[in-house]
Write an enzyme that holds these catalytic residues in place. Sequence first.
Site, PDB file in Angstrom:
ATOM      1  N   SER A   1       0.849  -1.185   0.000  1.00 21.48           N
ATOM      2  CA  SER A   1       0.000   0.000   0.000  1.00 21.48           C
ATOM      3  C   SER A   1       0.885   1.235   0.000  1.00 21.48           C
ATOM      4  CB  SER A   1      -0.906   0.032   1.246  1.00 21.48           C
ATOM      5  OG  SER A   1      -1.783  -1.066   1.277  1.00 21.48           O
TER       6      SER A   1
ATOM      7  N   SER B   1      -3.417  -3.625  -2.969  1.00 19.38           N
ATOM      8  CA  SER B   1      -2.724  -2.400  -2.574  1.00 19.38           C
ATOM      9  C   SER B   1      -3.728  -1.302  -2.223  1.00 19.38           C
ATOM     10  CB  SER B   1      -1.826  -1.916  -3.706  1.00 19.38           C
ATOM     11  OG  SER B   1      -0.999  -0.857  -3.283  1.00 19.38           O
TER      12      SER B   1
ATOM     13  N   ASP C   1      -3.919   2.435  -2.063  1.00 22.11           N
ATOM     14  CA  ASP C   1      -3.177   3.614  -2.534  1.00 22.11           C
ATOM     15  C   ASP C   1      -4.042   4.852  -2.325  1.00 22.11           C
ATOM     16  OD1 ASP C   1      -1.000   1.981  -3.626  1.00 22.11           O
ATOM     17  OD2 ASP C   1      -2.508   1.350  -5.080  1.00 22.11           O
TER      18      ASP C   1
END
Length: 346
Positions: free
Chosen positions: A236, A274, A276
């Site tokens: 991340s 992830s 983000d």
Amino acid sequence: MPPPPVSRPRSRDLGITVGELPTGRYNALTDVPGVRVGHTTLIRPPRVHSGVTAIVPDGVGPGSALPAGVFAGNGYGKLIGATQIAELGTLETPVLLTSTLSAFRAADALVGWVLQRPEGAEARSLNPVVGECNDGLLSDIRSRPVREEHVRAALDTASGGPVAEGCVGGGTGLTALGFKAGIGTSSRRLPLAGREITLGVLVQANFGGTLRVRGRTVTPADVGLPAEGPDPQAGSCMVVAATDAPLDARQLTRLARRCVYALARVGAAYGHGSGDYGLAFGTRPPGTPAGPAVVPDETLDPLFTAALDAVEESVLNALLTATTTTGPHGDTRHPLPARPLLALLE
């Protein structure tokens, strides 16, 4: 207590500059007036490599919220407080960055800290903002080592000036792009709306992909590091931006988007697992005597460029300033080594 930090070169120390805009004095988020940063670092090798980072704007509180915007490039994460920021366009607490399973304790500790301060004396509702990255490869994440006293220490010791980077605070146990990573920061100065403004960025880097520097891919093998197995989680990245430009919440949301887009410059994969996120806030509400109420949208391009450049440099700083770390299961990650990187680029 953690060992004293190892002095490692930042990107600019190696002559690797990003963009043409000048930086602030410290090339850090704290170059934005009224923004402080604090870390609590927890290292008990090999079991624990974790911590918490606090970003503290002066005067922020439930009765003195700052304009803010948030953007999720990929929402596989726990950005506590994000929905209220998106709905109301305001930030009313400091921002914490920590480990995934410690985020909830950190949020509770942040609420307690704010309620005990003068600005929180009358509060009957509060929106704590806590971002996280998964440090489970290099730390015992299930132990949830970040406690209330660690959060309070990061908040109480937050200061201006140089910002520690690499394996500190919420970046202690993180990896990115095949390397040891962590906290990185950078800033830019530029003219906007008839005066000079500052943009500062801080990243909590823990994402997958293949590193790119000056347009060239750089793998661990390219710089002489041993091959390691794939990380168990895709990773991340939390990107926090601050500016003293008089922007409204909608414009700050546009700025937050560019902060996430900028990760592509360094090779982010934006994988399924992830999280983000970009969070951008202004250090004073629009309409204050220091500037116009809103900067015209058509003048924002230089600010967007500044965000792209500062995020790229922040990630490089995170990779370069980290230190080799071995986790509880024997996994090891190494920082981006300076001399082999320069030789490769030459």
